[in-house]
Design an enzyme around this catalytic site. Structure first.
Site, short mmCIF file in Angstrom:
data_model
loop_
_atom_site.label_atom_id
_atom_site.label_comp_id
_atom_site.label_asym_id
_atom_site.label_seq_id
_atom_site.Cartn_x
_atom_site.Cartn_y
_atom_site.Cartn_z
NE ARG A 83 -2.56 1.02 3.51
CZ ARG A 83 -3.24 0.66 4.59
NH1 ARG A 83 -4.47 0.17 4.49
NH2 ARG A 83 -2.72 0.77 5.79
CE LYS A 185 -2.93 4.51 7.16
NZ LYS A 185 -4.38 4.46 7.39
CD GLU A 221 -12.37 5.27 4.75
OE1 GLU A 221 -12.23 4.77 5.88
OE2 GLU A 221 -11.50 5.21 3.87
C1 LIG Z 1 -5.43 3.65 7.70
C2 LIG Z 1 -6.87 3.86 7.42
C3 LIG Z 1 -7.81 2.84 7.54
C4 LIG Z 1 -7.47 1.49 8.12
O1 LIG Z 1 -6.59 0.75 7.35
P1 LIG Z 1 -5.87 -0.51 7.98
O2 LIG Z 1 -4.99 -1.01 6.90
O3 LIG Z 1 -6.90 -1.49 8.37
O4 LIG Z 1 -5.12 -0.02 9.16
C5 LIG Z 1 -9.11 3.10 7.18
N1 LIG Z 1 -9.50 4.31 6.72
C6 LIG Z 1 -8.62 5.33 6.60
C7 LIG Z 1 -9.09 6.63 6.08
C8 LIG Z 1 -7.28 5.13 6.95
O5 LIG Z 1 -6.41 6.13 6.86
#
Ligand SMILES: *Cc1c(COP(=O)(O)O)cnc(C)c1O
Length: 341
Positions: A83, A185, A221
């Site tokens: 990722r 991210k 979300e």
């Molecule tokens: C990091 C994040 C998540 C969760 O991702 P994981 O890989 O399960 O830790 C979900 N939504 C957002 C907006 C994030 O930044």
């Protein structure tokens, strides 16, 4: 350095505790150096760094878990590595190989071994890998140099209360555009979420629910966590959209729901005006693990799922199985666990 003896593992929240070492690697002239562990928790960078002006930065969030026999393990770090490569690619930053990424995680966790909370305390060691664009630069363009770093901090639950339900409220703001950077991210997605988050918290909600940016009719979300719900006939449903951050926890839960609990799993639309179809709901992510959602307020009306005070039975089973896998109590699917010691 923090006084390790003063840390009360059971009482930890989700906040920064300075540990002894962090990993730092520099990219210059087309390549990453080997990286090293350093004790200083400050970075010295140019005032003109693109990370500071144009948001050229991305990050990851992972955890190291202490098992019953005292060993330490990571949960699917290869997925975080991949990722982060996608985030780097999207922001024109140099990628970090999976091998380098996982090696750096191992190094920084083992160097801070004493900060990995004991088994059974509910606390874990959170890892925060990040890449930033640095160096002298003025125009909007990719940086001449980059830093890849990882720091760690022992943490407790992200949402206060652990497995007790929290409430959310929908917001009119969007966290990402349909073809924007919602699936990566990257820091820019989060500065814009601070205000809607504060507005929700001011009304005593845990965070806000983001709806799909195109039609504002479907859940995307739950704050900085993914959303799932359990239908009244026991199906696991989670939204699908190009602007959702693909949560590794969510994809792991989909596997757990299907293979361990025998539930049907659907990645599809969750309409905000059809919440009556669901018996339970939750927010999921590395930091949140699973946080049960008691209710969601939308347009002044509160919808309550299973209960405002109690976790639902399916959510509880999902939590116990996933957390069991992460802490070594439940047999993990092939390749999910990386042993460090
Ligand atoms: C990091 C994040 C998540 C969760 O991702 P994981 O890989 O399960 O830790 C979900 N939504 C957002 C907006 C994030 O930044």
């Amino acid at each position: 350095m923090s006084d390790i003896k003063k840390i009360e593992w059971e009482k930890l929240g989700f906040s920064y505790i300075k540990t002894d070492y962090r990993y730092v690697s520099h990219w210059k002239d087309g390549q990453w150096d080997d990286g090293e562990l350093v004790s200083d928790n400050r970075l010295c960078i140019s005032e003109a760094s693109t990370a500071l002006h144009y948001g050229q930065q991305c990050f990851e969030g992972m955890k190291a878990y202490r098992t019953k026999d005292g060993s330490i393990q990571l949960f699917r770090p290869d997925e975080n590595a991949k990722r982060m490569q996608r985030s780097c690619k999207r922001l024109l930053m140099p990628e970090i190989s999976e091998e380098k990424f996982i090696e750096a995680c191992k190094k920084v966790v083992l160097a801070n071994e004493k900060y990995v909370p004991p088994y059974g305390t509910g606390a874990t060691l959170y890892l925060r890998p990040f890449v930033i664009g640095v160096g002298d630069n003025l125009g909007v363009r990719t940086a001449p140099e980059f830093i890849f770093a990882i720091f760690v901090s022992p943490v407790g639950p992200y949402f206060k209360g652990g497995l007790s339900p929290v409430n959310f409220i929908t917001t009119d703001y969007d966290r990402a555009a349909p073809q924007g950077t919602g699936a990566e991210k990257v820091g820019g997605n989060y500065s814009g979420s601070l205000m809607p988050n504060k507005m929700a918290k001011d009304k005593v909600f845990a965070d806000c629910i983001y709806l799909d940016p195109q039609t504002h009719t479907k859940i995307e979300e739950a704050g900085a966590a993914n959303f799932f719900a359990i239908t009244k006939d026991n199906k696991f449903v989670t939204p699908y959209s190009p602007s959702i951050l693909p949560s590794i926890t969510k994809y792991s839960l989909m596997h757990v729901a299907k293979e361990y609990l025998g539930l049907e799993v659907i990645e599809g639309d969750v309409y905000i005006d059809k919440l009556d179809e669901y018996a339970e709901a939750g927010a999921c992510g590395t930091a949140a693990v699973i946080t049960p959602i008691g209710g969601i307020e939308h347009k002044g009306k509160m919808h309550i799922f299973y209960s405002e005070n109690e976790v639902g039975p399916v959510t509880k089973k999902l939590y116990d199985t996933l957390y069991g896998i992460q802490t070594g109590d439940v047999k993990a699917p092939e390749g999910w666990i990386y042993k460090l010691s």
